[in-house]
Design a protein around this motif. Structure first.
Motif, PDB file in Angstrom:
ATOM      1  N   UNK B 263     -27.803 -94.869  -3.942  1.00 46.03           N
ATOM      2  CA  UNK B 263     -28.481 -95.668  -2.928  1.00 46.03           C
ATOM      3  C   UNK B 263     -28.444 -94.883  -1.609  1.00 46.03           C
ATOM      4  N   UNK B 264     -29.519 -94.989  -0.812  1.00 42.51           N
ATOM      5  CA  UNK B 264     -29.586 -94.177   0.413  1.00 42.51           C
ATOM      6  C   UNK B 264     -28.354 -94.345   1.314  1.00 42.51           C
ATOM      7  N   UNK B 265     -27.874 -95.585   1.474  1.00 42.48           N
ATOM      8  CA  UNK B 265     -26.714 -95.819   2.335  1.00 42.48           C
ATOM      9  C   UNK B 265     -25.465 -95.161   1.784  1.00 42.48           C
ATOM     10  N   UNK B 266     -25.318 -95.200   0.463  1.00 45.78           N
ATOM     11  CA  UNK B 266     -24.164 -94.573  -0.180  1.00 45.78           C
ATOM     12  C   UNK B 266     -24.225 -93.064   0.000  1.00 45.78           C
ATOM     13  N   UNK B 267     -25.407 -92.498  -0.251  1.00 47.76           N
ATOM     14  CA  UNK B 267     -25.557 -91.043  -0.127  1.00 47.76           C
ATOM     15  C   UNK B 267     -25.255 -90.595   1.301  1.00 47.76           C
ATOM     16  N   UNK B 268     -25.769 -91.340   2.278  1.00 47.18           N
ATOM     17  CA  UNK B 268     -25.558 -90.953   3.672  1.00 47.18           C
ATOM     18  C   UNK B 268     -24.073 -91.020   4.038  1.00 47.18           C
ATOM     19  N   UNK B 269     -23.402 -92.084   3.607  1.00 48.16           N
ATOM     20  CA  UNK B 269     -21.976 -92.232   3.929  1.00 48.16           C
ATOM     21  C   UNK B 269     -21.144 -91.126   3.278  1.00 48.16           C
ATOM     22  N   UNK B 270     -21.494 -90.760   2.064  1.00 48.46           N
ATOM     23  CA  UNK B 270     -20.736 -89.710   1.369  1.00 48.46           C
ATOM     24  C   UNK B 270     -20.997 -88.339   1.986  1.00 48.46           C
ATOM     25  N   UNK B 271     -22.242 -88.115   2.431  1.00 39.47           N
ATOM     26  CA  UNK B 271     -22.572 -86.814   3.031  1.00 39.47           C
ATOM     27  C   UNK B 271     -21.812 -86.593   4.339  1.00 39.47           C
ATOM     28  N   UNK B 272     -21.382 -87.670   4.956  1.00 40.20           N
ATOM     29  CA  UNK B 272     -20.602 -87.510   6.195  1.00 40.20           C
ATOM     30  C   UNK B 272     -19.219 -86.924   5.916  1.00 40.20           C
ATOM     31  N   UNK B 273     -18.744 -87.069   4.683  1.00 39.29           N
ATOM     32  CA  UNK B 273     -17.376 -86.615   4.395  1.00 39.29           C
ATOM     33  C   UNK B 273     -17.314 -85.429   3.441  1.00 39.29           C
ATOM     34  N   UNK B 274     -18.409 -85.174   2.689  1.00 42.54           N
ATOM     35  CA  UNK B 274     -18.344 -84.090   1.707  1.00 42.54           C
ATOM     36  C   UNK B 274     -19.746 -83.659   1.294  1.00 42.54           C
ATOM     37  N   UNK B 275     -19.790 -82.614   0.466  1.00 42.92           N
ATOM     38  CA  UNK B 275     -21.070 -82.173  -0.085  1.00 42.92           C
ATOM     39  C   UNK B 275     -21.394 -83.060  -1.289  1.00 42.92           C
ATOM     40  N   UNK B 276     -22.590 -83.600  -1.331  1.00 39.42           N
ATOM     41  CA  UNK B 276     -22.972 -84.488  -2.427  1.00 39.42           C
ATOM     42  C   UNK B 276     -23.945 -83.753  -3.347  1.00 39.42           C
ATOM     43  N   UNK B 277     -23.560 -83.612  -4.604  1.00 39.43           N
ATOM     44  CA  UNK B 277     -24.342 -82.828  -5.559  1.00 39.43           C
ATOM     45  C   UNK B 277     -24.873 -83.719  -6.672  1.00 39.43           C
ATOM     46  N   UNK B 278     -25.914 -83.253  -7.305  1.00 35.57           N
ATOM     47  CA  UNK B 278     -26.530 -83.999  -8.399  1.00 35.57           C
ATOM     48  C   UNK B 278     -26.888 -82.995  -9.492  1.00 35.57           C
ATOM     49  N   UNK B 279     -27.125 -83.478 -10.666  1.00 28.00           N
ATOM     50  CA  UNK B 279     -27.653 -82.601 -11.707  1.00 28.00           C
ATOM     51  C   UNK B 279     -28.426 -83.442 -12.706  1.00 28.00           C
ATOM     52  N   UNK B 280     -29.162 -82.766 -13.551  1.00 25.03           N
ATOM     53  CA  UNK B 280     -29.931 -83.440 -14.592  1.00 25.03           C
ATOM     54  C   UNK B 280     -29.429 -82.930 -15.931  1.00 25.03           C
ATOM     55  N   UNK B 281     -29.108 -83.841 -16.807  1.00 25.45           N
ATOM     56  CA  UNK B 281     -28.658 -83.443 -18.129  1.00 25.45           C
ATOM     57  C   UNK B 281     -28.934 -84.543 -19.123  1.00 25.45           C
ATOM     58  N   UNK B 282     -29.017 -84.161 -20.371  1.00 22.32           N
ATOM     59  CA  UNK B 282     -29.263 -85.118 -21.447  1.00 22.32           C
ATOM     60  C   UNK B 282     -28.343 -84.762 -22.604  1.00 22.32           C
ATOM     61  N   UNK B 283     -28.008 -85.761 -23.399  1.00 22.76           N
ATOM     62  CA  UNK B 283     -27.148 -85.488 -24.553  1.00 22.76           C
ATOM     63  C   UNK B 283     -27.779 -84.412 -25.430  1.00 22.76           C
ATOM     64  N   UNK B 284     -29.085 -84.443 -25.574  1.00 16.08           N
ATOM     65  CA  UNK B 284     -29.762 -83.529 -26.505  1.00 16.08           C
ATOM     66  C   UNK B 284     -29.716 -82.070 -26.064  1.00 16.08           C
ATOM     67  N   UNK B 285     -29.696 -81.838 -24.766  1.00 15.86           N
ATOM     68  CA  UNK B 285     -29.830 -80.461 -24.267  1.00 15.86           C
ATOM     69  C   UNK B 285     -28.697 -80.041 -23.334  1.00 15.86           C
ATOM     70  N   UNK B 286     -27.773 -80.948 -23.028  1.00 12.18           N
ATOM     71  CA  UNK B 286     -26.669 -80.613 -22.128  1.00 12.18           C
ATOM     72  C   UNK B 286     -27.136 -80.528 -20.686  1.00 12.18           C
ATOM     73  N   UNK B 287     -26.344 -79.880 -19.821  1.00 13.52           N
ATOM     74  CA  UNK B 287     -26.733 -79.779 -18.413  1.00 13.52           C
ATOM     75  C   UNK B 287     -27.958 -78.884 -18.257  1.00 13.52           C
ATOM     76  N   UNK B 288     -28.891 -79.299 -17.403  1.00 10.33           N
ATOM     77  CA  UNK B 288     -30.155 -78.557 -17.252  1.00 10.33           C
ATOM     78  C   UNK B 288     -30.357 -78.020 -15.842  1.00 10.33           C
ATOM     79  N   UNK B 289     -29.946 -78.801 -14.850  1.00 10.09           N
ATOM     80  CA  UNK B 289     -30.197 -78.397 -13.459  1.00 10.09           C
ATOM     81  C   UNK B 289     -28.935 -78.621 -12.625  1.00 10.09           C
ATOM     82  N   UNK B 290     -28.981 -78.137 -11.406  1.00 11.25           N
ATOM     83  CA  UNK B 290     -27.900 -78.411 -10.449  1.00 11.25           C
ATOM     84  C   UNK B 290     -28.481 -78.406  -9.046  1.00 11.25           C
ATOM     85  N   UNK B 291     -28.122 -79.418  -8.280  1.00  8.36           N
ATOM     86  CA  UNK B 291     -28.538 -79.484  -6.880  1.00  8.36           C
ATOM     87  C   UNK B 291     -27.278 -79.607  -6.032  1.00  8.36           C
TER      88      UNK B 291
END
Lengths: 86, 470
Positions: B263-291
């Motif tokens: 949620x935008x408010x959650x992301x903003x609050x977390x970014x104030x204290x640390x780096x917030x990362x995301x990734x895309x993955x599926x059971x079929x193919x494992x991890x695919x991306x990293x942001x």
């Protein structure tokens, strides 16, 4: 002893209010008597949200070693909180 | 004390070699910590080797089903299953007996494995055609989250899992100084992709919060062990921010979240204290991306060894979005509960056809929805059709549909049931054991007749509107 019982009943009433804030489904709760969390329409996400509401409302943090039975029902949580002096 | 070394371990299989190498390099340093217990790299290697030898004793054709907890013993069992000659299927601990029974029947499971590695013979009916043929080289199985109906079992090679782990560790700069607090269960991709082999292969420490997880208990874990990275689902991070607990996360180098948008408010609050990362993955193919946080709103660029193509999709609408297809160097070898050609049908030019819609912009993948009715509840992807089928099988139910609703800002499943005889308790009793707890709708509405449109079809729009009105 009577003081403790009264406080436990007060806490139980407050817990039922918090339960209403956490539940997805507002199935009727008994006005008197105990409420089992499993039968109160709480999903697993609702349960975590309920416990967070309790921590905030009573200013406590649940211990990691808390026996599972303590979180079984409104009255078991109320007794635990009363024992903590909440 | 004499340690029996697993035949597979001496043969130098990937995970066994990794553990031996790390035991030599990191010795008595803690590899995994949970409340009141820790295990060093040397002891982990020994424990895994010993348990793998026990599994080898079950025979080379053994297929083990295991529902892990979030604890050291469970991780030893998972690793031992990979190291042994047996195939270990890492199942959802929330599954009931019917779901597990289906796995036993369809995957040819020979043994059920308890939390401490104890094996018991798996009983129950088997599929008539016999167990599905096992793709070559498969050493473990993981399950889809159910976005293709009921969960499917996918087979993986140990070595490709190590490649995925190494790729993730390199892309996210995971190193020996890291202490990773992982809030997801081991069967789940979020934990499996980010926190198991990648942490152990990097010489880092894995911190386990236990089965009952609250923001307060996570804060204790992070502060006690000075965690540098947190891995958690968005719904849990929402609660963390709701309680203001993110103030204790200032020493975290990274917060990795996935499976749903923050949620935008959650992301903003977390970014104030640390780096917030995301990734895309599926059971079929494992991890695919990293942001690493560079492009908010995106799940990141493809990892080295991953290829993403977008193919046109009528449902996607204008603007270049289409069906996301992915190929990775560590994708599944095939289904362990189906025929080989079934897996091939999900591939297009070697790329797995996901149910996600998205676009690639400047090389960043941006997700824009999903094909079909799949819903996301707390990071779990669920097909409502599976639940509707279970409801319609209950005596006294003439119609049922399951919809996603939002209550108190949280997503939840609501079941709308047509029945003149049943009550809520009857429905819950009938579903118990047949569906995992997280698939059991938390809101249940029962009526003798559900609202219908002119054509006689149940109106889902009216059901939703009436539900939201209370």
């Amino acid at each position: 002893m009577e003081m403790t019982g009264t406080r436990t009943r007060q806490i139980a009433a407050e817990l039922k209010d918090l339960l209403s804030q956490a539940r997805t489904d507002q199935v009727p709760l008994p006005a008197d008597g105990d409420v089992l969390l499993r039968e109160a329409g709480l999903s697993s996400l609702d349960t975590v949200a309920f416990l967070v509401l309790i921590e905030d409302h009573f200013g406590i943090t649940f211990d990691d070693d808390l026996p599972e039975d303590t979180l079984r029902s409104v009255s078991s949580i109320a007794r635990y909180l009363a024992d903590l002096g909440a | 004390m004499t340690t029996t070394v697993s035949e597979s371990a001496t043969a130098g299989s990937g995970v066994a070699s990794l553990l031996q190498r790390q035991a030599g390099e990191h010795g008595r340093r803690p590899a995994i910590r949970e409340r009141g217990r820790e295990i060093s790299y040397a002891d982990l290697c020994e424990a895994v080797t010993r348990r793998a030898a026990d599994f080898d004793g079950l025979g080379g054709e053994a297929v083990l089903a295991f529902q892990p907890g979030r604890d050291i013993d469970s991780l030893i069992t998972v690793l031992a299953g990979m190291v042994s000659q047996a195939v270990i299927l890492i199942a959802d601990p929330a599954w009931g007996s019917d779901e597990l029974g289906s796995v036993v029947a369809n995957c040819g499971v020979t043994h059920l494995i308890g939390r401490h590695g104890q094996a018991s013979t798996a009983d129950g009916p088997r599929r008539e055609r016999g167990p599905a043929p096992r793709p070559d080289g498969v050493s473990f199985g993981r399950f889809t989250s159910g976005s293709t109906g009921s969960s499917r079992c996918l087979g993986f090679r140990e070595r490709t899992a190590l490649t995925a782990a190494g790729t993730w560790a390199a892309a996210t700069a995971l190193g020996p100084a890291d202490r990773v607090a992982c809030c997801a269960s081991f069967h789940n991709g979020l934990a499996f992709n980010t926190s198991l082999l990648s942490v152990l292969g990097s010489g880092a420490q894995l911190l386990l919060p236990g089965d009952r997880l609250l923001p307060s208990s996570l804060v204790r874990l992070i502060e006690t062990h000075e965690a540098t990275r947190l891995v958690a689902f968005p719904f849990f991070l929402d609660l963390v921010v709701q309680q203001g607990a993110q103030q204790h996360f200032r020493k975290l180098r990274q917060i990795v979240s996935s499976a749903d948008r923050l949620q935008p408010g959650t992301a903003a609050a977390l970014r104030e204290v640390s780096q917030v990362c995301d990734y895309y993955g599926l059971a079929e193919v494992g991890p695919c991306t990293y942001n690493d946080g560079e492009r908010p709103g995106s799940v990141g660029r493809p990892l080295p060894g991953a290829s993403i193509r977008i193919i046109p999709e009528p449902q996607a609408g204008p603007g270049g979005a289409g069906r996301v297809t992915v190929r990775t160097g560590w994708m599944a070898e095939g289904y362990l509960d189906g025929d080989p050609q079934e897996w091939a049908a999900h591939l297009s030019d070697g790329h797995y056809l996901t149910s996600d819609l998205g676009r690639l912009t400047d090389g960043f993948l941006i997700l824009e929805g999903r094909v079909g009715r799949i819903v996301n509840v707390g990071g779990r992807k669920i097909d409502p059709a599976e639940i509707e089928e279970a409801l319609r099988l209950i005596d006294g139910v003439s119609y049922a549909c399951v919809l996603l609703v939002h209550v108190h800002g949280r997503p939840a499943l609501a079941a709308f049931i047509e029945s003149a005889t049943l009550g809520r308790a009857d429905v819950l009793r009938s579903l118990s054991g047949k569906l995992a707890d997280y698939k059991i709708p938390s809101a249940i509405r029962i009526a003798a007749k559900l609202p219908r449109g002119e054509a006689g079809k149940v109106s889902r729009e009216r059901l939703l509107a009436e539900f939201q009105e209370g």
